[in-house]
Scaffold this motif. Structure first.
Motif, PDB file in Angstrom:
ATOM      1  N   UNK A 198       0.833  -1.202   0.000  1.00  0.00           N
ATOM      2  CA  UNK A 198       0.000   0.000   0.000  1.00  0.00           C
ATOM      3  C   UNK A 198       0.867   1.251   0.000  1.00  0.00           C
ATOM      4  N   UNK A 199       0.343   2.307  -0.581  1.00  0.00           N
ATOM      5  CA  UNK A 199       1.074   3.566  -0.685  1.00  0.00           C
ATOM      6  C   UNK A 199       1.524   4.057   0.692  1.00  0.00           C
ATOM      7  N   UNK A 200       0.617   3.988   1.674  1.00  0.00           N
ATOM      8  CA  UNK A 200       0.956   4.506   2.995  1.00  0.00           C
ATOM      9  C   UNK A 200       2.090   3.710   3.651  1.00  0.00           C
ATOM     10  N   UNK A 201       2.222   2.416   3.291  1.00  0.00           N
ATOM     11  CA  UNK A 201       3.322   1.621   3.824  1.00  0.00           C
ATOM     12  C   UNK A 201       4.649   2.081   3.222  1.00  0.00           C
ATOM     13  N   UNK A 202       4.632   2.428   1.944  1.00  0.00           N
ATOM     14  CA  UNK A 202       5.825   3.001   1.315  1.00  0.00           C
ATOM     15  C   UNK A 202       6.200   4.315   1.997  1.00  0.00           C
ATOM     16  N   UNK A 203       5.191   5.123   2.289  1.00  0.00           N
ATOM     17  CA  UNK A 203       5.436   6.389   2.979  1.00  0.00           C
ATOM     18  C   UNK A 203       6.073   6.151   4.349  1.00  0.00           C
ATOM     19  N   UNK A 204       5.570   5.150   5.073  1.00  0.00           N
ATOM     20  CA  UNK A 204       6.110   4.868   6.408  1.00  0.00           C
ATOM     21  C   UNK A 204       7.558   4.385   6.335  1.00  0.00           C
ATOM     22  N   UNK A 205       7.852   3.570   5.328  1.00  0.00           N
ATOM     23  CA  UNK A 205       9.231   3.107   5.151  1.00  0.00           C
ATOM     24  C   UNK A 205      10.171   4.273   4.841  1.00  0.00           C
ATOM     25  N   UNK A 206       9.727   5.165   3.957  1.00  0.00           N
ATOM     26  CA  UNK A 206      10.547   6.327   3.616  1.00  0.00           C
ATOM     27  C   UNK A 206      10.702   7.264   4.818  1.00  0.00           C
ATOM     28  N   UNK A 207       9.669   7.346   5.633  1.00  0.00           N
ATOM     29  CA  UNK A 207       9.729   8.148   6.863  1.00  0.00           C
ATOM     30  C   UNK A 207      10.851   7.642   7.770  1.00  0.00           C
ATOM     31  N   UNK A 208      10.970   6.315   7.876  1.00  0.00           N
ATOM     32  CA  UNK A 208      12.038   5.717   8.688  1.00  0.00           C
ATOM     33  C   UNK A 208      13.405   5.959   8.053  1.00  0.00           C
ATOM     34  N   UNK A 209      13.473   5.808   6.723  1.00  0.00           N
ATOM     35  CA  UNK A 209      14.738   5.991   6.016  1.00  0.00           C
ATOM     36  C   UNK A 209      15.277   7.407   6.242  1.00  0.00           C
ATOM     37  N   UNK A 210      14.390   8.389   6.155  1.00  0.00           N
ATOM     38  CA  UNK A 210      14.804   9.788   6.296  1.00  0.00           C
ATOM     39  C   UNK A 210      14.781  10.273   7.752  1.00  0.00           C
ATOM     40  N   UNK A 211      14.396   9.375   8.670  1.00  0.00           N
ATOM     41  CA  UNK A 211      14.365   9.691  10.108  1.00  0.00           C
ATOM     42  C   UNK A 211      13.515  10.923  10.408  1.00  0.00           C
ATOM     43  N   UNK A 212      12.330  10.938   9.841  1.00  0.00           N
ATOM     44  CA  UNK A 212      11.385  12.035  10.064  1.00  0.00           C
ATOM     45  C   UNK A 212      10.568  11.713  11.312  1.00  0.00           C
ATOM     46  N   UNK A 213      10.458  12.669  12.217  1.00  0.00           N
ATOM     47  CA  UNK A 213       9.701  12.449  13.453  1.00  0.00           C
ATOM     48  C   UNK A 213       8.210  12.352  13.150  1.00  0.00           C
ATOM     49  N   UNK A 214       7.464  11.707  14.052  1.00  0.00           N
ATOM     50  CA  UNK A 214       6.016  11.564  13.874  1.00  0.00           C
ATOM     51  C   UNK A 214       5.342  12.928  13.772  1.00  0.00           C
ATOM     52  N   UNK A 215       5.805  13.855  14.592  1.00  0.00           N
ATOM     53  CA  UNK A 215       5.198  15.195  14.604  1.00  0.00           C
ATOM     54  C   UNK A 215       5.433  15.922  13.289  1.00  0.00           C
ATOM     55  N   UNK A 216       6.687  15.904  12.809  1.00  0.00           N
ATOM     56  CA  UNK A 216       7.002  16.583  11.541  1.00  0.00           C
ATOM     57  C   UNK A 216       6.286  15.916  10.366  1.00  0.00           C
ATOM     58  N   UNK A 217       6.214  14.580  10.401  1.00  0.00           N
ATOM     59  CA  UNK A 217       5.553  13.846   9.328  1.00  0.00           C
ATOM     60  C   UNK A 217       4.082  14.227   9.242  1.00  0.00           C
TER      61      UNK A 217
END
Length: 334
Positions: free
Chosen positions: A114-133
């Motif tokens: 799913x698209x949102x799972x790709x987004x979550x993986x990229x969020x981890x890769x770029x170390x984006x905080x939950x708040x900023x995301x």
């Protein structure tokens, strides 16, 4: 601060050629013939932070090769590249956190999830905080209207839907610099308009620098005040789109629809002595004259006096036509 600084950038590739025949194939096993192809030829330019620049050229001009060097995918043969204050090749890990990249013909999303799972993986890769995301991506998802697509696998998306998701994925870490390589290729008009509007918004809101390569001149006109034109690996124009129009877009186009079939020889003889260029339309009786504005009355007078006209339209010369003429005529203007 300059977002991009390029000085005497060059990229060469070694191209092998095969000899003909069985003997030639045998010789190729031991020695190969090759030649050096210079895809990018000693180019220099700078892009300021917050600029939206169109990087244009014909196929094979060196656009994508330049983008790949600026993003660190390819190593230059020679020259200097500084992007966001870093060398893309020597400071790879820190550098990639400061850029976003969208290649129109390649996906950075995982095909079967799913698209949102790709987004979550990229969020981890770029170390984006939950708040900023949440703060940033809620706006991106809403503006690009991709909320209903988040639960769908990428393989089930249409081209337009996937490209909107690709753009969102490139912006998960809110980079200050965005590279777009043919981002609207194959998209319908409504999707293009949505993407253009979104790019304007992020440029205004975050001062995001955007370097855009495209064959769709309407994208350039809608987004960019400055264009860099490339031909055979060299920059032939770097300046404002308005100046390009003023320098090379003088005159108008008059489209004549004749009552009968017309030939180029007849039209050239008819406008002999005038600065007029004729181009044939799709139909044998449709011709377009390109002439300076001051000569318009004389061109029309000569044509109407001699031949029966079914229809006539006068138009400004489009940016696409100007650029096509520059490439066809080999005009170099720095």
């Amino acid at each position: 601060m300059n977002a991009i600084e390029v000085e005497n950038l060059r990229k060469e590739f070694k191209s092998y050629s095969s000899r003909s025949g069985l003997i030639g194939a045998f010789r190729d096993l031991f020695t190969r013939n090759y030649k050096i192809i210079r895809a990018v030829n000693d180019i220099s330019f700078t892009v300021k932070q917050g600029e939206m620049v169109g990087y244009i050229g014909e196929n094979g001009a060196g656009k994508s090769t330049t983008i790949k060097m600026l993003t660190g995918i390819l190593t230059p043969t020679s020259g200097k590249v500084i992007v966001n204050g870093m060398n893309p090749h020597k400071e790879r890990e820190a550098f990639v956190r400061t850029i976003g990249v969208v290649f129109g013909q390649r996906s950075q999303l995982w095909w079967d999830i799913a698209v949102q799972e790709s987004f979550r993986l990229l969020k981890k890769v770029y170390r984006v905080s939950d708040e900023d995301y949440k703060e940033h991506m809620d706006h991106v998802i809403e503006t690009l209207d991709i909320g209903p697509l988040l639960d769908k696998p990428v393989r089930k998306l249409s081209l337009g839907q996937r490209m909107r998701c690709e753009l969102a994925a490139a912006l998960i870490h809110n980079p200050p610099l965005l590279f777009l390589d043919e981002p609207t290729i194959g998209l319908d008009v409504l999707v293009k308009l949505k993407i253009r509007q979104f790019l304007k918004e992020i440029n205004e809101k975050y001062n995001t620098t955007i370097l855009l390569t495209t064959h769709d001149i309407s994208d350039i006109e809608a987004l960019c005040e400055r264009v860099i034109m490339l031909d055979e690996g060299k920059i032939i124009y770097d300046g404002s789109l308005q100046k390009l129009k003023e320098n090379w877009g003088e005159g108008k186009q008059i489209q004549f629809t004749f009552a009968n079939e017309m030939t180029l020889d007849i039209l050239k003889e008819l406008t002999d002595g005038l600065q007029v260029t004729w181009k044939k339309g799709e139909q044998a009786n449709v011709w377009t004259a390109h002439a300076p504005s001051a000569l318009l009355p004389e061109v029309i007078s000569r044509v109407v006096a001699r031949y029966s006209i079914q229809d006539m339209n006068i138009n400004e010369i489009s940016t696409e036509e100007i650029i096509r003429n520059i490439y066809e005529e080999g005009v170099v203007h720095g």
